[in-house]
Design a protein around this motif. Structure first.
Motif, PDB file in Angstrom:
ATOM      1  N   CYS A 172      37.812   9.098  53.493  1.00 35.52           N
ATOM      2  CA  CYS A 172      39.464  10.075  53.403  1.00 35.52           C
ATOM      3  C   CYS A 172      39.757   8.933  54.557  1.00 35.52           C
ATOM      4  O   CYS A 172      39.412   8.533  55.579  1.00 35.52           O
ATOM      5  N   THR A 173      40.987   8.569  53.883  1.00 37.52           N
ATOM      6  CA  THR A 173      41.788   7.957  55.432  1.00 37.52           C
ATOM      7  C   THR A 173      41.973   8.411  56.507  1.00 37.52           C
ATOM      8  O   THR A 173      42.560   6.788  56.960  1.00 37.52           O
ATOM      9  N   PHE A 174      42.515   9.411  56.694  1.00 40.27           N
ATOM     10  CA  PHE A 174      42.539  10.070  58.392  1.00 40.27           C
ATOM     11  C   PHE A 174      41.149  10.182  58.759  1.00 40.27           C
ATOM     12  O   PHE A 174      41.537  10.148  59.699  1.00 40.27           O
ATOM     13  N   ARG A 286      46.989   9.560  49.272  1.00 40.47           N
ATOM     14  CA  ARG A 286      47.742   8.721  50.516  1.00 40.47           C
ATOM     15  C   ARG A 286      46.240   8.973  51.045  1.00 40.47           C
ATOM     16  O   ARG A 286      45.528   7.994  51.803  1.00 40.47           O
ATOM     17  N   MET A 287      45.959  10.617  51.239  1.00 39.12           N
ATOM     18  CA  MET A 287      43.995  10.686  51.996  1.00 39.12           C
ATOM     19  C   MET A 287      42.962  10.367  51.913  1.00 39.12           C
ATOM     20  O   MET A 287      41.608  10.182  51.488  1.00 39.12           O
ATOM     21  N   PHE A 348      47.920  16.532  62.612  1.00 39.46           N
ATOM     22  CA  PHE A 348      47.770  15.371  62.451  1.00 39.46           C
ATOM     23  C   PHE A 348      48.176  14.242  63.491  1.00 39.46           C
ATOM     24  O   PHE A 348      48.522  14.579  64.445  1.00 39.46           O
ATOM     25  N   SER A 349      46.300  13.469  63.830  1.00 40.96           N
ATOM     26  CA  SER A 349      46.395  12.408  65.095  1.00 40.96           C
ATOM     27  C   SER A 349      45.834  11.596  64.253  1.00 40.96           C
ATOM     28  O   SER A 349      44.323  11.405  64.412  1.00 40.96           O
ATOM     29  N   PRO A 350      46.114  10.147  64.740  1.00 31.23           N
ATOM     30  CA  PRO A 350      45.866   9.023  64.206  1.00 31.23           C
ATOM     31  C   PRO A 350      44.367   8.377  64.809  1.00 31.23           C
ATOM     32  O   PRO A 350      44.183   8.669  66.417  1.00 31.23           O
ATOM     33  N   ARG A 351      43.204   8.543  63.927  1.00 28.04           N
ATOM     34  CA  ARG A 351      42.397   8.465  64.797  1.00 28.04           C
ATOM     35  C   ARG A 351      42.457   6.503  64.133  1.00 28.04           C
ATOM     36  O   ARG A 351      42.511   5.883  63.306  1.00 28.04           O
ATOM     37  N   ALA A 356      44.766   5.450  57.727  1.00 26.69           N
ATOM     38  CA  ALA A 356      45.507   6.473  58.429  1.00 26.69           C
ATOM     39  C   ALA A 356      46.782   6.006  59.321  1.00 26.69           C
ATOM     40  O   ALA A 356      47.724   6.327  59.480  1.00 26.69           O
ATOM     41  N   ALA A 357      46.272   6.147  60.075  1.00 24.38           N
ATOM     42  CA  ALA A 357      46.598   5.193  61.225  1.00 24.38           C
ATOM     43  C   ALA A 357      47.070   4.018  61.323  1.00 24.38           C
ATOM     44  O   ALA A 357      48.142   3.887  62.044  1.00 24.38           O
TER      45      ALA A 357
END
Length: 388
Positions: A172-174, A286-287, A348-351, A356-357
């Motif tokens: 998953c992109t996040f 997108r996820m 959401f917090s970008p890792r 996703a970041a």
């Protein structure tokens, strides 16, 4: 205080693994083990806070940090003056890792580790020292088996948590967790059943099956058993276990056998927590999730029709990159359409290093506002459900 203090952050799997570490670590009162979480930036911040609080409360203690955040960014924790040693998710099941010889020594700091998207990340093993702490973190992607340690009890919990699976093959992109846990691997049914028998003999009346992606259980084992088959075997081989509960499930992997157990067996608790993440099809795409909005609604409708008293929980992310107000409203409406009475809401917090970041980000204030709206809606639904 006798024995080590263990501070656990994050998921039920971490709770189970903390109890395993309790049986492996030396009986030293001056040792504090922090089992970290990396699922969000907030979880990492809370881990750092927990480390500082532990050192203030017990300045004489030796602080050891492990878990997913330690696995994905060992250098960050090694640089903290409070930390004496950092060990990875594989090393936390090696009793030697807890020895006082794994402590702060001189040396050069190790580089932070960040994932590469769209490729299998290979983290080179790292065993060395930094300017502050000794670090022992190996390549989690090389791990092919789970650690079948037998836990005989849980110090601070009425329920027992049993690991049946670890790691995740999805990207998953996040999500940073596959890089902290490695690829999916399953615990053989015999080892799981032996654990549960021991826990029931010790007086536990409820067992929770845990994992990173529990519904992916089995393909790596001989005969490729499914999670449903594992549950059938547990219920058959441990007849004295009155209650079996499942942790977060991926709705697309609930097959007919699993459906029948969830809806027809009274020993399987009437509670289902689904990894939904969003209620908008574009955001789900997108996820890189594998289900659609319609899929989520359909599986809940089918389950509720067969077992009306079942309580539905779900993970939902607020403010995923590119999320418009209309997309957010789709997630908000999903609470009603999936009859969600307990929502685990993640702003959401970008890792760093995840796809996703690098996507167009939503304003942080908007993310907080949307998360608050989701939580308020979940609380209203929960209170209504409790009062019915």
């Amino acid at each position: 205080m006798s024995g080590p203090q263990i501070i656990t952050l994050g998921c039920r799997l971490n709770i189970a693994e903390s109890e395993t570490m309790r049986t492996l670590a030396p009986d030293e009162h001056d040792l504090v083990i922090v089992n970290s979480c990396a699922v969000t930036n907030e979880a990492v911040r809370q881990t750092r806070q927990a480390i500082r609080r532990a050192k203030r409360a017990r300045p004489e203690a030796r602080i050891l940090v492990t878990g997913c955040a330690a696995q994905t960014d060992p250098a960050m924790f090694a640089a903290m003056p409070e930390v004496d040693s950092v060990i990875g998710n594989r090393e936390k099941f090696d009793p030697a890792s807890f020895s006082s010889r794994h402590s702060r020594e001189g040396g050069n700091p190790s580089p932070a580790i960040s994932p590469e998207d769209d490729t299998e990340r290979r983290i080179p093993p790292f065993a060395g020292t930094t300017g502050m702490a000794k670090v022992r973190v190996s390549d989690i992607m090389a791990v092919r088996e789970t650690a079948p340690h037998l836990v005989s009890g849980f110090a601070d919990h009425a329920r027992a948590f049993v690991e049946v699976q670890n790691g995740c093959d999805h990207r998953c992109t996040f999500c940073i967790i596959p890089y902290g846990r490695g690829n999916s691997r399953s615990v053989p049914a015999g080892a799981v059943i032996d654990k549960i028998k021991t826990l029931v003999d010790a007086g536990y009346r409820e067992v929770v099956l845990t994992g990173v992606d529990v519904t992916s259980y089995g393909p790596d084992l001989p005969g490729s058993p499914t999670l449903g088959l594992l549950i059938e075997r547990i219920l058959d081989k441990v007849p004295d276990l009155p209650r079996l509960r499942l942790s977060s499930l991926d709705s697309v992997e609930i097959d007919d056998r699993m459906f029948a157990l969830i809806t027809q067996n009274a020993r399987v608790m009437p509670h289902l927590h689904l990894s939904l993440q969003a209620g908008d099809d574009m955001i789900l795409k997108r996820m890189k999730r594998r289900h659609s909005r319609r899929d989520a609604i359909a599986v809940v409708e089918r389950i509720k029709a067969a077992r009306p008293d079942i309580a539905i929980g779900a993970d939902i992310i607020a403010g995923f990159p590119t999320e418009t107000e209309e997309m957010f409203e789709n997630s908000l409406r999903l609470l009603e359409q999936c009859d969600i009475v307990y929502g685990h809401i993640f702003p959401f917090s970008p890792r760093t290093g995840t796809p996703a970041a690098r996507m167009p980000q939503v304003d942080p204030a908007t993310i907080r506002e949307r998360a608050a709206r989701l939580r308020a809606a979940c609380e209203t639904r929960k209170q209504r459900w409790l009062n019915d």
